[in-house]
Design a protein around this motif. Structure first.
Motif, PDB file in Angstrom:
ATOM      1  N   LEU A 133     -53.981 -23.243 -34.032  1.00  0.00           N
ATOM      2  CA  LEU A 133     -54.603 -23.216 -35.390  1.00  0.00           C
ATOM      3  C   LEU A 133     -53.877 -22.541 -36.413  1.00  0.00           C
ATOM      4  N   LYS A 134     -53.435 -21.385 -35.990  1.00  0.00           N
ATOM      5  CA  LYS A 134     -52.594 -20.339 -36.830  1.00  0.00           C
ATOM      6  C   LYS A 134     -51.419 -21.017 -37.551  1.00  0.00           C
ATOM      7  N   GLU A 135     -50.600 -21.667 -36.891  1.00  0.00           N
ATOM      8  CA  GLU A 135     -49.374 -22.319 -37.208  1.00  0.00           C
ATOM      9  C   GLU A 135     -49.466 -23.698 -37.545  1.00  0.00           C
ATOM     10  N   ASP A 136     -50.733 -24.366 -37.080  1.00  0.00           N
ATOM     11  CA  ASP A 136     -50.682 -25.754 -37.155  1.00  0.00           C
ATOM     12  C   ASP A 136     -49.953 -26.625 -36.136  1.00  0.00           C
ATOM     13  N   LEU A 137     -49.849 -26.320 -34.855  1.00  0.00           N
ATOM     14  CA  LEU A 137     -48.747 -26.844 -33.956  1.00  0.00           C
ATOM     15  C   LEU A 137     -49.692 -27.067 -32.836  1.00  0.00           C
ATOM     16  N   LEU A 138     -49.121 -27.839 -31.933  1.00  0.00           N
ATOM     17  CA  LEU A 138     -49.510 -28.202 -30.649  1.00  0.00           C
ATOM     18  C   LEU A 138     -48.395 -27.759 -29.644  1.00  0.00           C
ATOM     19  N   GLU A 139     -48.480 -26.624 -28.877  1.00  0.00           N
ATOM     20  CA  GLU A 139     -47.924 -26.119 -27.644  1.00  0.00           C
ATOM     21  C   GLU A 139     -48.003 -26.772 -26.268  1.00  0.00           C
ATOM     22  N   VAL A 140     -46.958 -27.658 -26.078  1.00  0.00           N
ATOM     23  CA  VAL A 140     -47.392 -28.779 -24.707  1.00  0.00           C
ATOM     24  C   VAL A 140     -46.509 -27.618 -23.807  1.00  0.00           C
ATOM     25  N   TYR A 141     -47.249 -27.206 -22.692  1.00  0.00           N
ATOM     26  CA  TYR A 141     -46.618 -26.411 -21.426  1.00  0.00           C
ATOM     27  C   TYR A 141     -46.443 -27.177 -20.461  1.00  0.00           C
ATOM     28  N   ARG A 142     -45.493 -27.443 -19.663  1.00  0.00           N
ATOM     29  CA  ARG A 142     -45.289 -28.284 -18.323  1.00  0.00           C
ATOM     30  C   ARG A 142     -44.390 -27.454 -17.456  1.00  0.00           C
ATOM     31  N   GLU A 143     -44.363 -27.932 -16.117  1.00  0.00           N
ATOM     32  CA  GLU A 143     -43.494 -27.636 -15.110  1.00  0.00           C
ATOM     33  C   GLU A 143     -43.999 -26.100 -14.705  1.00  0.00           C
ATOM     34  N   PRO A 144     -45.105 -25.699 -14.125  1.00  0.00           N
ATOM     35  CA  PRO A 144     -45.237 -24.303 -13.905  1.00  0.00           C
ATOM     36  C   PRO A 144     -44.240 -24.001 -12.660  1.00  0.00           C
ATOM     37  N   ARG A 145     -43.744 -22.750 -12.645  1.00  0.00           N
ATOM     38  CA  ARG A 145     -42.930 -22.341 -11.656  1.00  0.00           C
ATOM     39  C   ARG A 145     -42.777 -20.810 -11.792  1.00  0.00           C
ATOM     40  N   GLU A 146     -43.100 -19.957 -10.863  1.00  0.00           N
ATOM     41  CA  GLU A 146     -42.930 -18.482 -10.597  1.00  0.00           C
ATOM     42  C   GLU A 146     -43.718 -17.907 -11.765  1.00  0.00           C
ATOM     43  N   GLY A 147     -44.881 -18.428 -11.976  1.00  0.00           N
ATOM     44  CA  GLY A 147     -46.039 -17.728 -13.240  1.00  0.00           C
ATOM     45  C   GLY A 147     -45.459 -17.951 -14.370  1.00  0.00           C
ATOM     46  N   ARG A 148     -44.529 -19.007 -14.841  1.00  0.00           N
ATOM     47  CA  ARG A 148     -44.290 -19.527 -16.049  1.00  0.00           C
ATOM     48  C   ARG A 148     -44.160 -21.037 -16.118  1.00  0.00           C
ATOM     49  N   TYR A 149     -44.115 -21.333 -17.468  1.00  0.00           N
ATOM     50  CA  TYR A 149     -44.092 -22.940 -17.632  1.00  0.00           C
ATOM     51  C   TYR A 149     -42.649 -23.089 -17.919  1.00  0.00           C
ATOM     52  N   ARG A 150     -41.659 -23.801 -17.292  1.00  0.00           N
ATOM     53  CA  ARG A 150     -40.443 -24.063 -17.541  1.00  0.00           C
ATOM     54  C   ARG A 150     -40.104 -24.951 -18.890  1.00  0.00           C
ATOM     55  N   ALA A 151     -41.000 -25.871 -19.222  1.00  0.00           N
ATOM     56  CA  ALA A 151     -40.775 -26.910 -20.170  1.00  0.00           C
ATOM     57  C   ALA A 151     -41.838 -26.615 -21.264  1.00  0.00           C
ATOM     58  N   ILE A 152     -41.457 -26.384 -22.486  1.00  0.00           N
ATOM     59  CA  ILE A 152     -42.110 -26.195 -23.666  1.00  0.00           C
ATOM     60  C   ILE A 152     -41.815 -27.109 -24.702  1.00  0.00           C
ATOM     61  N   ARG A 153     -42.667 -27.841 -25.283  1.00  0.00           N
ATOM     62  CA  ARG A 153     -42.555 -28.575 -26.613  1.00  0.00           C
ATOM     63  C   ARG A 153     -43.464 -28.156 -27.752  1.00  0.00           C
ATOM     64  N   LEU A 154     -43.081 -28.219 -28.796  1.00  0.00           N
ATOM     65  CA  LEU A 154     -43.695 -28.177 -30.006  1.00  0.00           C
ATOM     66  C   LEU A 154     -44.059 -29.471 -30.852  1.00  0.00           C
ATOM     67  N   LEU A 155     -45.378 -29.835 -31.124  1.00  0.00           N
ATOM     68  CA  LEU A 155     -45.640 -30.918 -31.919  1.00  0.00           C
ATOM     69  C   LEU A 155     -46.181 -30.321 -33.300  1.00  0.00           C
ATOM     70  N   SER A 156     -46.130 -31.290 -34.173  1.00  0.00           N
ATOM     71  CA  SER A 156     -46.558 -30.951 -35.559  1.00  0.00           C
ATOM     72  C   SER A 156     -47.769 -31.817 -35.511  1.00  0.00           C
ATOM     73  N   PRO A 157     -48.712 -31.694 -36.555  1.00  0.00           N
ATOM     74  CA  PRO A 157     -49.719 -32.396 -36.802  1.00  0.00           C
ATOM     75  C   PRO A 157     -49.691 -34.057 -36.839  1.00  0.00           C
ATOM     76  N   THR A 158     -48.481 -34.388 -37.302  1.00  0.00           N
ATOM     77  CA  THR A 158     -48.169 -35.870 -37.430  1.00  0.00           C
ATOM     78  C   THR A 158     -47.761 -36.717 -36.371  1.00  0.00           C
ATOM     79  N   GLU A 159     -47.456 -35.682 -35.193  1.00  0.00           N
ATOM     80  CA  GLU A 159     -46.991 -36.396 -33.956  1.00  0.00           C
ATOM     81  C   GLU A 159     -48.265 -36.228 -32.821  1.00  0.00           C
TER      82      GLU A 159
END
Length: 174
Positions: A133-159
């Motif tokens: 909500l601070k930056e008005d973004l959706l952070e999408v995290y996928r592919e968990p491995r070794e305590g981290r997410y390997r795929a990260i995608r940022l989406l704007s409010p129009t996406e």
């Protein structure tokens, strides 16, 4: 000298049964941030959209416990779970039940990223959405491995966003 006491889930559930807005993370009890109006609205709006889009395909739970392991039981803002609802009658969901987990973050943004996200990755949660909500973004995290997410995608409010397990569904998140 002070002594730190670490809880297991069963002890936590007994000791804090009537204490509102606390969660257990790595054996420590955390008081959750107060819910502001923007946060409450975002959760309610996403709940409504998920209920409509996934009716009959998934179970949606709002701010309910998720039993990650023996010493962690967070309460994510939204859980999209494997059906049917009756499978959760006598137990809290576990990582194997989770199709999508959503956290809405304003004042808790750093905590959610630094503390909760690694826990979710370690537990193998396949997909986490962090509504920033601070930056008005959706952070999408996928592919968990070794305590981290390997795929990260940022989406704007129009996406719109599509859950990994429901690629045919396109959800406006803002």
């Amino acid at each position: 000298m002070a002594t730190r006491y670490r809880f297991r889930v069963e002890e936590f559930e007994r000791a804090f049964r009537d204490v509102p807005r606390v969660e257990l993370l790595r054996g420590e009890v955390y008081q959750m941030s107060p819910i502001g109006p923007k946060h409450a609205f975002a959760v309610a709006q996403l709940d409504e959209r998920l209920q409509e889009a996934l009716r009959g395909k998934a179970v949606i739970m709002v701010q309910n416990p998720l039993r990650l392991c023996e010493d962690s039981e967070p309460e994510p803002d939204l859980l999209v779970l494997k059906p049917p609802l009756s499978r959760y009658r006598d137990r809290h969901p576990t990582p194997e039940d989770v199709l999508l987990l959503i956290e809405v973050a304003d004042t808790s943004l750093g905590f959610d990223r630094e503390v909760k996200l690694p826990l979710y990755a370690e537990a193998g949660i396949p997909e986490v959405w962090l509504v920033n909500l601070k930056e008005d973004l959706l952070e999408v995290y996928r592919e968990p491995r070794e305590g981290r997410y390997r795929a990260i995608r940022l989406l704007s409010p129009t996406e719109a966003a599509s859950p990994l397990h429901f690629p045919e569904v396109s959800l406006p998140w803002a």
